[in-house]
Design a protein around this motif. Sequence first.
Motif, short mmCIF file in Angstrom:
data_model
loop_
_atom_site.label_atom_id
_atom_site.label_comp_id
_atom_site.label_asym_id
_atom_site.label_seq_id
_atom_site.Cartn_x
_atom_site.Cartn_y
_atom_site.Cartn_z
N THR B 136 -22.12 -28.11 -46.12
CA THR B 136 -23.19 -29.05 -45.73
C THR B 136 -22.67 -30.48 -45.71
O THR B 136 -22.87 -31.21 -44.73
CB THR B 136 -24.37 -28.96 -46.73
OG1 THR B 136 -24.77 -27.61 -46.83
CG2 THR B 136 -25.53 -29.82 -46.27
N VAL B 137 -22.01 -30.88 -46.80
CA VAL B 137 -21.51 -32.25 -46.88
C VAL B 137 -20.48 -32.51 -45.78
O VAL B 137 -20.46 -33.57 -45.15
CB VAL B 137 -20.92 -32.53 -48.29
CG1 VAL B 137 -20.24 -33.88 -48.33
CG2 VAL B 137 -22.01 -32.47 -49.33
N LYS B 138 -19.66 -31.51 -45.53
CA LYS B 138 -18.65 -31.65 -44.48
C LYS B 138 -19.31 -31.84 -43.11
O LYS B 138 -18.94 -32.73 -42.35
CB LYS B 138 -17.75 -30.42 -44.45
CG LYS B 138 -16.58 -30.51 -43.49
CD LYS B 138 -15.79 -29.20 -43.51
CE LYS B 138 -14.81 -29.11 -42.35
NZ LYS B 138 -13.62 -29.96 -42.56
N SER B 139 -20.34 -31.01 -42.83
CA SER B 139 -20.95 -31.09 -41.50
C SER B 139 -21.78 -32.36 -41.34
O SER B 139 -22.07 -32.77 -40.22
CB SER B 139 -21.78 -29.84 -41.21
OG SER B 139 -22.75 -29.68 -42.20
N LEU B 140 -22.18 -33.00 -42.46
CA LEU B 140 -22.88 -34.28 -42.35
C LEU B 140 -21.89 -35.43 -42.17
O LEU B 140 -22.29 -36.59 -42.08
CB LEU B 140 -23.73 -34.53 -43.60
CG LEU B 140 -24.99 -33.68 -43.74
CD1 LEU B 140 -25.59 -33.85 -45.13
CD2 LEU B 140 -26.01 -34.05 -42.68
N GLY B 141 -20.60 -35.11 -42.15
CA GLY B 141 -19.58 -36.13 -41.96
C GLY B 141 -19.45 -37.09 -43.13
O GLY B 141 -19.10 -38.25 -42.96
N MET B 142 -19.74 -36.60 -44.34
CA MET B 142 -19.74 -37.51 -45.49
C MET B 142 -18.44 -37.47 -46.29
O MET B 142 -18.34 -38.17 -47.30
CB MET B 142 -20.88 -37.14 -46.43
CG MET B 142 -22.22 -37.61 -45.94
SD MET B 142 -23.44 -37.18 -47.15
CE MET B 142 -24.90 -37.80 -46.35
N PHE B 143 -17.49 -36.62 -45.87
CA PHE B 143 -16.22 -36.60 -46.60
C PHE B 143 -15.61 -38.00 -46.62
O PHE B 143 -15.72 -38.74 -45.66
CB PHE B 143 -15.25 -35.62 -45.93
CG PHE B 143 -15.44 -34.20 -46.39
CD1 PHE B 143 -16.54 -33.83 -47.11
CD2 PHE B 143 -14.49 -33.23 -46.08
CE1 PHE B 143 -16.73 -32.51 -47.54
CE2 PHE B 143 -14.66 -31.91 -46.50
CZ PHE B 143 -15.78 -31.56 -47.23
N ASN B 144 -14.99 -38.33 -47.75
CA ASN B 144 -14.34 -39.64 -47.90
C ASN B 144 -15.28 -40.82 -47.94
O ASN B 144 -14.85 -41.96 -47.82
CB ASN B 144 -13.31 -39.88 -46.80
CG ASN B 144 -12.05 -39.09 -47.06
OD1 ASN B 144 -11.65 -38.93 -48.20
ND2 ASN B 144 -11.45 -38.58 -46.01
N THR B 145 -16.60 -40.56 -48.09
CA THR B 145 -17.51 -41.69 -48.25
C THR B 145 -18.16 -41.62 -49.63
O THR B 145 -18.23 -40.55 -50.25
CB THR B 145 -18.63 -41.70 -47.20
OG1 THR B 145 -19.48 -40.58 -47.45
CG2 THR B 145 -18.07 -41.64 -45.79
#
Lengths: 296, 297
Positions: B136-145
């Motif tokens: 989920t976190v990956k698909s929301l584009g939140m990695f590295n934030t």
Amino acid sequence: MRFRAYYKHYHLMLLPGIALMIVFHVVPMLGIAIAFQDFKIGRGVWGSQWIGFENFTYMFQIHDSAVIFYNTAFISLMKMIAHLIVPLVFAILLNEVRIRSVKRWVQTIVYVPHFLSWVILASVISDMLSLNGIVNQLVKALGFDPVMFLASNRWFPAIIVGSDIWKEFGFAAIIYLAALAGINPNLYEAAEMDGASRIKQLIYVTLPSLMPTVVLLATLSIGNILNAGFDQIFNLYNPLVYSSGDIIDTYVYRVGLVQAQYGFATAVGLMKSLVGFIMIVLSYRIAYKYANYRIF
Amino acid sequence: MSVLVRNKTFGSRLSEGVLLAVMLLISAVSLAPVWHTVSLSFSDNAAAAGGFVKFWPRGFNLESYRKIMVEPHFLHSFLVSVERVLLGGAINFALTVLMAYPLSRSGKEFPLRSAYMWFLLFTMLFSGGVIPLYITVKSLGMFNTLWALVLPGAVPVFNVVLLMNFFRNLPKELSEAGYMDGAGPWFMMLKVFLPLSLPSLATVTLFSVVGHWNSFFDGMIFMRSVENYPLQTYIQQLVVQLNIADLDSTQAELLEKISDKTLNAAKIVVSMVPILAIYPFLQKYFIHGIMLGSVKE
């Protein structure tokens, strides 16, 4: 009724929290679908191949599953027992201390480890238990051979349970100290009149008064039977002690996120969630029935 | 007080002395590992590697702390941790209050309360596990934030329940009088309930700040490069994994001599300081706060 006019404000207050919980809690719950897939992260949930219960049948076939379920249940059961006894004994002893400033200081100090992370404590512990660490120096001074504690399957579960109780006993005693403070002083006065010694007072007044709290905590802890403490074990274990220290959560992490077997790891995690769910519901029903305890 | 009539016989004095000695020993055991690490961090590296440092620094010096000051990754991860505590703590605080207040209303005042409570109970009891969350976190584009570290745990359900129970135990007359005087829900929450709940608020704040400061796992899976690691993840990757590498090796002792024991100890000490600094101030509230919040009508 004027309350009606407030409903929309209440909904508004709850909205941001509920929305975030839906995104980060409910949506991932739908993601357990991948437990029934041969999930490939590039293809996503919609593009991956459905394989039914294959991940689950595989789980019941391999030896690893039995080991991790056994380790998880064993470690958490040992922790559970230690958590019932050690904080209770400590609270009773501390309650006997008459000097208030001593009592406060001891409390302040023993709560400290609860607030430190397992990352920090694990690095301190593994340093102390290393071959020329402070513990092995003591072992050598007593005339024994030094032990590779964290590489020994004989020692590892004991170190996990011991270090966990060391970290948490003080904080866990808070609830017993509160229960002790709530005991009616008249009971002690009457016991004193009848000539009961301090030991007798402990056996016939203090312990029976604490029993409901002990029973309640014991019941509620059943729900945690499959939570053996990921943070702690993850930071202390190594491949040499997988056979005694690998638990479901660490296994799911390694197989799922490191080896990228997403579907299979999710299936193992789902199995854990289901068993945990049943245990929690069961334990809360028992707590409600016998101790009239409700979470809300 | 457990014994009201005290007779100071020799026996009772002796048992009191033994009791104090036991308490002293327990306190010493609780502090020993921390104390040992502090001693290491101020010691000479050779003495530390040789295992000569026990509970007092050998060859006292500040070299390790000087090294930390010029280690950019360490300082940066310290900053990331401060950021996540401030942002994450603020979000936790706001959402805890915003959810606890309406949920503390009675079923008569807010009929849908029970529906929301069931939802909370459900999320408490059941979770999809770490891998669906990761996806989920990956698909929301939140990695590295920073968002990956603060949003998934934005609602601390345990804290909400604690504060809600505290609100429910405040006198009923309070909200009745407020509503009589024409105060709306927002006014009641912010100006009446909040100022009366300082012990509980201090407790939940302590829990959420400590939780944010101490968590390493989210940083480890959501942050793909070292520059974005929060402090605990940084320490986990550098110190803990190194120690485990020592264990695997047959040359354990040699490796230990090479690794910078005092520098690692200093890093650990610095990462403990913020917790140890706020804890005594909040301690007097939290015992009180936990007990008040856990008592139900």
